[in-house]
Write a protein that holds these residues in place. Structure first.
Motif, short mmCIF file in Angstrom:
data_model
loop_
_atom_site.label_atom_id
_atom_site.label_comp_id
_atom_site.label_asym_id
_atom_site.label_seq_id
_atom_site.Cartn_x
_atom_site.Cartn_y
_atom_site.Cartn_z
N LEU A 42 7.58 5.11 1.63
CA LEU A 42 7.81 4.01 2.42
C LEU A 42 7.53 4.33 3.91
O LEU A 42 8.26 5.18 4.65
N GLY A 43 6.84 3.56 4.35
CA GLY A 43 5.94 3.76 5.57
C GLY A 43 5.00 4.94 5.58
O GLY A 43 5.19 5.82 6.39
N CYS A 44 3.88 4.66 4.63
CA CYS A 44 3.24 5.86 4.49
C CYS A 44 2.31 6.25 5.84
O CYS A 44 1.51 7.41 5.75
N GLY A 45 2.04 5.01 6.71
CA GLY A 45 1.23 5.41 7.93
C GLY A 45 -0.19 5.67 7.53
O GLY A 45 -1.06 5.09 6.62
N ALA A 46 -0.84 6.70 8.14
CA ALA A 46 -2.02 7.12 8.19
C ALA A 46 -2.34 7.87 7.08
O ALA A 46 -3.46 8.27 6.46
N HIS A 61 2.33 9.65 -9.84
CA HIS A 61 1.54 8.95 -9.03
C HIS A 61 2.29 8.83 -7.78
O HIS A 61 3.54 8.75 -7.85
N VAL A 62 1.79 8.15 -6.67
CA VAL A 62 2.37 8.01 -5.49
C VAL A 62 1.99 6.34 -5.10
O VAL A 62 0.82 6.07 -5.03
N LEU A 63 2.90 5.55 -4.75
CA LEU A 63 2.56 4.36 -4.04
C LEU A 63 3.09 4.11 -2.59
O LEU A 63 4.26 4.64 -2.46
N GLY A 64 2.18 4.14 -1.81
CA GLY A 64 2.42 3.99 -0.25
C GLY A 64 2.49 2.92 0.10
O GLY A 64 1.82 1.90 -0.22
N VAL A 65 3.61 2.58 0.95
CA VAL A 65 3.79 1.03 1.37
C VAL A 65 3.58 1.32 2.75
O VAL A 65 4.55 2.29 3.62
N ASP A 66 3.24 0.31 3.61
CA ASP A 66 3.16 0.35 4.93
C ASP A 66 2.69 -1.39 5.40
O ASP A 66 1.98 -2.10 4.81
N PHE A 84 -1.74 4.68 -4.86
CA PHE A 84 -1.89 3.25 -4.55
C PHE A 84 -1.01 2.84 -3.50
O PHE A 84 -0.42 3.35 -2.92
N PHE A 85 -1.54 1.50 -3.05
CA PHE A 85 -0.80 1.22 -1.73
C PHE A 85 -0.46 -0.27 -1.72
O PHE A 85 -1.33 -1.00 -2.36
N VAL A 86 0.51 -0.67 -1.15
CA VAL A 86 0.98 -2.02 -0.88
C VAL A 86 1.20 -2.34 0.41
O VAL A 86 1.97 -1.64 1.15
N GLU A 87 0.66 -3.46 1.10
CA GLU A 87 1.05 -3.80 2.51
C GLU A 87 2.55 -4.63 2.66
O GLU A 87 2.45 -5.86 1.88
N THR A 88 3.31 -3.96 3.14
CA THR A 88 4.60 -5.01 3.30
C THR A 88 5.64 -4.39 4.22
O THR A 88 5.43 -3.00 4.61
N THR A 89 6.57 -4.79 4.95
CA THR A 89 7.46 -4.35 5.82
C THR A 89 8.72 -3.70 4.69
O THR A 89 8.59 -4.25 3.62
N LEU A 90 9.32 -2.82 5.14
CA LEU A 90 10.56 -2.40 4.47
C LEU A 90 11.56 -3.37 4.09
O LEU A 90 12.38 -3.65 3.15
N GLN A 91 11.56 -4.42 5.09
CA GLN A 91 12.64 -5.32 4.76
C GLN A 91 12.05 -6.68 3.68
O GLN A 91 13.01 -7.22 3.48
N ARG A 92 11.07 -6.29 3.28
CA ARG A 92 10.44 -7.42 2.29
C ARG A 92 10.18 -6.59 0.90
O ARG A 92 9.19 -7.10 0.15
N LEU A 93 10.63 -5.66 0.75
CA LEU A 93 10.45 -4.84 -0.31
C LEU A 93 10.78 -5.86 -1.63
O LEU A 93 10.08 -5.55 -2.76
N ASP A 94 11.97 -6.55 -1.53
CA ASP A 94 12.39 -7.21 -2.66
C ASP A 94 11.43 -8.36 -3.14
O ASP A 94 11.33 -8.67 -4.07
#
Length: 266
Positions: A42-46, A61-66, A84-94
């Motif tokens: 959560l918040g994988c950054g660079a 596997h690793v899912l990176g969220v930022d 793998f990656f997903v673009e979202t804020t932590l407040q919108r994980l649901d």
């Protein structure tokens, strides 16, 4: 209202993370990992730590969220095949990770140097989202700024910011006791064998160049979020012109970091 996302430059950020990477070994040594684990970062950054995590779970596997597209572009440039990656804020994980495929799907959820950017009032909901995503018995591993973090620099930033219409201490630096209560309320077990909730003080080395790089890539943005736009350049210039104010007694520019460091079971 849309969650605020810092205006970071992924390439600039990646060039100024050495002070975090110096502590990766300690973070990983106290993170329970198996080669088959499914990790949510959560918040994988660079993406530099995310890539290391992927190497440690070659059969998982690793899912990176930022939330920052520029960060994700940087992270993708160094990604391994099992990332793998997903673009979202932590407040919108649901909202973003809402399918049944994600419920209880992760063995380990990690977050490094991110949760202090989440407003205090959003922590309970974010922890609840993490609890849903983590498998029963999985691990939550967090390292972020804690109570007392960067005291010298924060005093300077706060003082200059207020003269330019900006905020003071625009991060959430929790103490260990408050974090413990939040974890329990979200149904995590911070008392199981091996778990911990603590704050850890560190002296992180900086020279003039690296301190300016850190400020420009990771710090100024927090203050400028609610500062009048026509004051931001002057704010930066004044802070950088007063770096001698944050020297330690030995004359160095090393900064005192305090980390909220926790491991809890889901």
């Amino acid at each position: 209202m849309k969650d605020w996302v810092p205006d970071w430059d992924g390439t600039l950020y990646a060039a100024n993370t050495a002070h975090h990477r110096a502590h990766d070994d300690g973070f990983l040594a106290s993170t329970p990992l198996r080669t088959t684990d499914r990790i949510l970062d959560l918040g994988c950054g660079a993406g530099d730590l995310t890539a290391t995590l992927a190497e440690l779970v070659p059969h998982g596997h690793v899912l990176g969220v930022d939330a920052q597209p520029s960060m994700l572009a940087e992270a993708r440039s160094r990604a391994r095949a099992n990332q793998f990656f997903v673009e979202t804020t932590l407040q919108r994980l649901d909202e973003t990770l809402s399918s049944p495929d994600h419920d209880g799907a992760y063995d380990v959820v990690v977050s490094r140097a991110v949760l202090h950017w989440v407003p205090w009032q959003d922590w309970p909901a974010v922890l609840a989202s993490i609890r849903r995503l983590l498998r029963p018995g999985g691990w939550l591993r967090i390292d972020c700024g804690g109570a007392g973090n960067i005291p010298r620099m924060r005093r300077l930033l706060d003082a200059v910011s207020t003269t330019h219409g900006g905020p003071t201490t625009p991060w959430t630096f929790l103490d260990a006791g408050t974090a413990l209560d939040l974890l329990e309320a979200a149904r995590f077990d911070p008392f199981v064998e091996g778990a911990f909730v603590r704050t850890v003080a560190q002296r992180r080395p900086f020279d003039d160049e690296s301190l300016r790089g850190w400020l420009r890539s990771q710090v100024f943005q927090a203050y400028e979020a609610t500062m009048p736009a026509d004051h931001r350049d002057a704010f930066r210039a004044e802070v950088e012109g007063r770096l001698d104010d944050v020297r330690r007694g030995d004359g160095s520019l090393d900064q005192t970091y305090v980390r909220l460091d926790l491991l809890a079971r889901g």
